[in-house]
Design an enzyme around this catalytic site. Sequence first.
Site, short mmCIF file in Angstrom:
data_model
loop_
_atom_site.label_atom_id
_atom_site.label_comp_id
_atom_site.label_asym_id
_atom_site.label_seq_id
_atom_site.Cartn_x
_atom_site.Cartn_y
_atom_site.Cartn_z
N HIS A 1 43.29 33.74 45.70
CA HIS A 1 43.53 34.52 44.48
C HIS A 1 42.86 33.81 43.31
O HIS A 1 41.65 33.76 43.24
CB HIS A 1 45.05 34.67 44.29
CG HIS A 1 45.49 35.54 43.17
ND1 HIS A 1 44.67 36.40 42.48
CD2 HIS A 1 46.73 35.70 42.61
CE1 HIS A 1 45.36 37.04 41.56
NE2 HIS A 1 46.62 36.64 41.61
N HIS B 1 37.28 41.57 48.10
CA HIS B 1 38.41 41.89 47.22
C HIS B 1 39.34 42.84 47.96
O HIS B 1 38.88 43.67 48.76
CB HIS B 1 37.91 42.57 45.93
CG HIS B 1 38.91 42.52 44.83
ND1 HIS B 1 39.92 43.45 44.72
CD2 HIS B 1 39.09 41.62 43.84
CE1 HIS B 1 40.67 43.13 43.68
NE2 HIS B 1 40.20 42.03 43.13
N ASP C 1 35.26 35.97 40.40
CA ASP C 1 35.25 34.50 40.47
C ASP C 1 33.89 33.92 40.83
O ASP C 1 33.69 32.72 40.77
CB ASP C 1 36.28 34.04 41.51
CG ASP C 1 37.67 34.43 41.08
OD1 ASP C 1 38.27 35.29 41.72
OD2 ASP C 1 38.12 33.90 40.04
C1 SDX Z 1 41.03 37.60 42.84
O1 SDX Z 1 44.11 41.37 43.54
C2 SDX Z 1 43.36 41.10 42.55
O2 SDX Z 1 43.09 41.91 41.72
C3 SDX Z 1 42.86 39.67 42.47
C4 SDX Z 1 41.91 39.37 41.35
C5 SDX Z 1 42.60 39.48 40.01
O3 SDX Z 1 41.89 39.68 39.02
O4 SDX Z 1 43.83 39.26 39.97
O5 SDX Z 1 40.82 40.27 41.39
C6 SDX Z 1 41.36 37.97 41.44
O6 SDX Z 1 41.88 37.10 43.53
C7 SDX Z 1 39.65 37.94 43.38
C8 SDX Z 1 39.49 37.49 44.85
C9 SDX Z 1 39.19 36.00 44.82
N1 SDX Z 1 39.21 35.45 46.18
C10 SDX Z 1 38.09 35.05 46.80
O7 SDX Z 1 36.94 35.18 46.34
C11 SDX Z 1 38.35 34.33 48.12
C12 SDX Z 1 37.36 34.89 49.17
N2 SDX Z 1 37.73 36.28 49.39
C13 SDX Z 1 38.64 36.52 50.49
O8 SDX Z 1 39.55 35.56 50.81
C14 SDX Z 1 38.99 37.96 50.64
O9 SDX Z 1 37.92 38.73 50.30
C15 SDX Z 1 40.21 38.50 49.92
C16 SDX Z 1 41.43 37.69 50.21
C17 SDX Z 1 39.98 38.54 48.45
C18 SDX Z 1 40.41 39.89 50.47
O10 SDX Z 1 40.55 39.71 51.87
P1 SDX Z 1 40.86 40.95 52.79
O11 SDX Z 1 42.06 41.66 52.29
O12 SDX Z 1 40.84 40.51 54.23
O13 SDX Z 1 39.61 41.86 52.50
P2 SDX Z 1 39.13 43.02 53.37
O14 SDX Z 1 40.28 43.67 54.08
O15 SDX Z 1 38.30 43.88 52.50
O16 SDX Z 1 38.18 42.30 54.46
C19 SDX Z 1 37.37 43.12 55.25
C20 SDX Z 1 36.75 42.20 56.27
C21 SDX Z 1 37.78 41.38 57.04
O17 SDX Z 1 37.21 41.19 58.33
P3 SDX Z 1 37.77 42.12 59.55
O18 SDX Z 1 39.26 41.86 59.65
O19 SDX Z 1 37.45 43.55 59.15
O20 SDX Z 1 37.00 41.64 60.78
O21 SDX Z 1 35.87 41.26 55.63
C22 SDX Z 1 36.31 39.94 55.92
C23 SDX Z 1 37.77 40.03 56.34
O22 SDX Z 1 38.07 39.00 57.25
N3 SDX Z 1 36.17 39.19 54.67
C24 SDX Z 1 35.34 38.16 54.49
C25 SDX Z 1 35.52 37.78 53.14
N4 SDX Z 1 36.43 38.56 52.56
C26 SDX Z 1 36.84 39.43 53.51
N5 SDX Z 1 34.48 37.53 55.31
C27 SDX Z 1 33.78 36.50 54.77
N6 SDX Z 1 33.87 36.08 53.48
C28 SDX Z 1 34.74 36.70 52.65
N7 SDX Z 1 34.84 36.28 51.38
#
Ligand code: SDX
Length: 392
Positions: free
Chosen positions: A229, A270, A327
């Site tokens: 996050h 995201h 970020d």
């Molecule tokens: C913030 O909620 C908000 O609004 C938050 C925020 C705010 O202003 O408050 O916007 C701020 O938290 C932004 C996010 C910051 N975090 C990061 O940058 C950390 C890296 N990102 C991830 O950890 C991830 O993208 C999440 C946690 C943000 C979202 O993860 P999800 O819910 O798994 O995303 P998704 O369902 O869209 O993922 C789809 C696929 C998944 O693979 P499969 O299960 O389909 O095989 O993409 C993969 C995920 O595993 N994936 C990634 C990835 N993010 C998702 N693979 C590689 N690198 C990534 N960064």
Amino acid sequence: KYGHFTFDPGFLATGSCESAITFIDGANGVLLHRGYPIDELATKADYLEVCYLLLHGNAPSESEYKEFVDTINRHTMVHEGIEFFFRGFRRDAHPMAMLCGTVGALSSFYHRDLDITDPAQRVRCATRLVAKLPTIAAMCYKYSIGQKFVCPQNHLSYSENFLNMMFSVPAEECKIEPAVVRAMDKIFTLHADHEQNASTSTVRLAGSSGANPYACIAAGIASLWGPAHGGANEACLTMLEEIGSVDRIDEYVAKAKDKNDPFRLMGFGHRVYKNFDPRAKVMRETCHEVLDALGINDPLLDIAMRLEKIALEDEYFISKKLYPNVDFYSGIILKAIGIPTNMFTVIFALSRTIGWISHWHEMLSQPGAKIGRPRQLYTGELPRSFTPINKD
Ligand code: SDX
């Protein structure tokens, strides 16, 4: 349809709560605060105007803006006791640990305006928190580097005041580039609110029990700290430094695509945006503005731009709808300004305080607001009888 926005009533009806503060259309990369697009607010308004907008629902008139700034300025100082509170921390404590503890402790210093059923008292708590967070955030930094705390100077703008408390020292005047002040103010605005993200939902849940507002904001700070996050900007810069050069990017992109590797590309993806995060676009422009204004040629930016290009053209990331988020660039700007990585999430928390407290205020003003009580899907044992053991 409202202009070029299409509101899907079905979508609007699926939320976990009702709120008029922020609207996100993740598929189309749209972010509105009280109806205003984020890119317009980041370029046409300053952070305190956005704070007023989020808290009160409309942009301030000139006189309302002046009164709001005067009110904020009257609350930028903190109780002397807070300084002694800091002395209990180790010097190497993470600034987020100090911020979380100190903001929670504010509930032991301020006993006024705690009747949360009174909107005027809720607004006074909100303005007190918006005013004091920069002072406390800068204290976390000064304490961690062993320098004297710097008092707020109310003749300075909100963002300039924060940077002055961060970087000035008694021995000499602190000169801050206007481009840096503008960038800081934009970063505050771009992080101000974002609907029901994890930390805002934490504040709402804590507030729904009638808990002290300072304790609710401390709970939000704790939730934001996580690397998935608010901790992502610090983790993103650490990742870029670990990649180290553009020719190692492919190795890390492969890791991010490997389902057996827990590595994630920090700053990408995201929960809601399945398109470019509109904040990232503004942050990208600001990044170039600041580096140009300061004449900095940061190799990390080269790595970031190359990584962004690869990810935006890569089949896997396109199929998973993974785009740079807010970020991805903020860390590079903060580093260029001279802010250490362990302070990045502190700045995110400072920026987001207005979002958290506006949601808290809105929730408590909604008729029939009830304590949050999420349910669960039970996956445990079926009923069974207990056999006591012989304890003699
Ligand atoms: C913030 O909620 C908000 O609004 C938050 C925020 C705010 O202003 O408050 O916007 C701020 O938290 C932004 C996010 C910051 N975090 C990061 O940058 C950390 C890296 N990102 C991830 O950890 C991830 O993208 C999440 C946690 C943000 C979202 O993860 P999800 O819910 O798994 O995303 P998704 O369902 O869209 O993922 C789809 C696929 C998944 O693979 P499969 O299960 O389909 O095989 O993409 C993969 C995920 O595993 N994936 C990634 C990835 N993010 C998702 N693979 C590689 N690198 C990534 N960064």
